[in-house]
Design a protein around this motif. Structure first.
Motif, PDB file in Angstrom:
ATOM      1  N   LEU A   1      -5.422  -1.185  -1.308  1.00 21.63           N
ATOM      2  CA  LEU A   1      -5.749  -2.609  -1.358  1.00 21.63           C
ATOM      3  C   LEU A   1      -6.753  -2.900  -2.472  1.00 21.63           C
ATOM      4  O   LEU A   1      -6.679  -3.935  -3.145  1.00 21.63           O
ATOM      5  N   GLY A   2      -7.663  -1.980  -2.684  1.00 22.86           N
ATOM      6  CA  GLY A   2      -8.711  -2.145  -3.696  1.00 22.86           C
ATOM      7  C   GLY A   2      -8.212  -2.088  -5.115  1.00 22.86           C
ATOM      8  O   GLY A   2      -8.986  -2.361  -6.047  1.00 22.86           O
ATOM      9  N   ASP A   3      -6.940  -1.741  -5.305  1.00 25.12           N
ATOM     10  CA  ASP A   3      -6.372  -1.727  -6.656  1.00 25.12           C
ATOM     11  C   ASP A   3      -5.935  -3.126  -7.089  1.00 25.12           C
ATOM     12  O   ASP A   3      -5.535  -3.318  -8.242  1.00 25.12           O
ATOM     13  N   SER A   4      -6.006  -4.068  -6.189  1.00 29.93           N
ATOM     14  CA  SER A   4      -5.659  -5.451  -6.527  1.00 29.93           C
ATOM     15  C   SER A   4      -6.638  -5.962  -7.584  1.00 29.93           C
ATOM     16  O   SER A   4      -7.854  -5.952  -7.373  1.00 29.93           O
ATOM     17  N   ALA A   5      -6.099  -6.395  -8.714  1.00 33.37           N
ATOM     18  CA  ALA A   5      -6.954  -6.800  -9.841  1.00 33.37           C
ATOM     19  C   ALA A   5      -6.082  -7.337 -10.959  1.00 33.37           C
ATOM     20  O   ALA A   5      -4.844  -7.295 -10.885  1.00 33.37           O
TER      21      ALA A   5
ATOM     22  N   GLN B   1      -9.376  -2.694 -16.047  1.00 32.51           N
ATOM     23  CA  GLN B   1      -9.175  -3.320 -14.747  1.00 32.51           C
ATOM     24  C   GLN B   1     -10.256  -4.380 -14.559  1.00 32.51           C
ATOM     25  O   GLN B   1     -11.437  -4.102 -14.775  1.00 32.51           O
TER      26      GLN B   1
ATOM     27  N   ARG C   1       0.834  -1.207   0.000  1.00 30.91           N
ATOM     28  CA  ARG C   1       0.000   0.000   0.000  1.00 30.91           C
ATOM     29  C   ARG C   1       0.871   1.261   0.000  1.00 30.91           C
ATOM     30  O   ARG C   1       1.857   1.338   0.714  1.00 30.91           O
TER      31      ARG C   1
ATOM     32  N   VAL D   1     -11.687  -6.952 -11.735  1.00 28.51           N
ATOM     33  CA  VAL D   1     -11.734  -7.504 -10.387  1.00 28.51           C
ATOM     34  C   VAL D   1     -12.369  -8.882 -10.467  1.00 28.51           C
ATOM     35  O   VAL D   1     -13.236  -9.133 -11.304  1.00 28.51           O
TER      36      VAL D   1
END
Lengths: 112, 111
Positions: free
Chosen positions: A83-87, A36, A15, A38
């Motif tokens: 963390l929400g950019d994980s994709a 992107q 992060r 998810v």
């Protein structure tokens, strides 16, 4: 013929860090788009470049930026990772305009 | 706002059992509708482009059709290797260069 190539294939970042993803389009294709994806959802549009100019931008924060080089390859940059950019980040190229688009294998980004 | 909805979310078929996947859309000025196949962990693989209502495209066991409100992907006598997620996407408007994707239909074909 080589398809769309993306690098790296996998990436783990912390992060707050910055990341650069790279894409080489199919030879002769002048348009590159970034998406992107998810897990469990369809790809979501981030950017489109044609002839080195930005032609479209999706609903993503300014932490996301991109550029296209004279050889039509492209970079996607993401600052201050969350963390929400994980994709899975997908690059697609097309000969003129954005369609039909041919996708690369993607870069799996994990933010910890 | 442009919307793309795919149904069902998941579909399990026996080998040889034909079926159809649905993609309904609400867009302003459809420029093209696209079908892709995606295997786990990989990028989408282009299958078909449809541009106008009434148009049909075929490739092996797959046939795509288009109306003014929806598209169908018909799978005839599927084989286990047809198992994948099938994505539908639309391109709409005169100044939009993006494709809007549905969430996909996850197809499993059992031998």
């Amino acid at each position: 013929d080589a398809g769309v190539t993306q690098s790296p294939t996998h990436l783990i970042k912390t992060r707050g860090q910055h990341v650069t993803l790279r894409c080489s389009p199919i030879s002769g294709h002048k348009s590159v788009s970034w998406y992107q994806q998810v897990l469990g959802q369809g790809p979501q549009f981030i950017f489109q470049y044609y002839e080195k100019e930005e032609r479209g931008r999706g609903n993503f924060p300014d932490r996301f930026s991109a550029r296209q080089f004279p050889n039509y390859s492209s970079e996607l940059n993401v600052n201050a990772l969350l963390l929400g950019d994980s994709a899975l980040y997908l690059c697609a190229s097309s000969p003129h305009g954005p369609s039909p688009a041919f996708f690369g294998q993607g870069t799996r980004l994990t933010v910890v | 706002e442009d919307q793309v909805t795919q149904s069902p979310e998941a579909l399990r078929l026996q080998e040889g059992e034909s079926s159809s996947l649905n993609c309904s859309y609400t867009v302003s000025g459809l420029r093209g509708l696209f079908w892709y196949r995606q295997d786990p962990g990989k990028g989408p693989e282009f299958l078909f482009t449809l541009y106008s209502a009434g148009e049909e495209k075929e490739k092996e066991r797959l046939k795509a059709t288009l109306t003014k409100k929806e598209s169908f992907l018909h799978i005839t006598a599927p084989k286990p290797e047809d198992s994948a997620t099938y994505l539908c996407a639309v391109q709409a408007g005169y100044n939009n260069n993006d494709m809007r994707f549905g969430a996909g239909t996850r197809l499993t074909v059992k031998p």
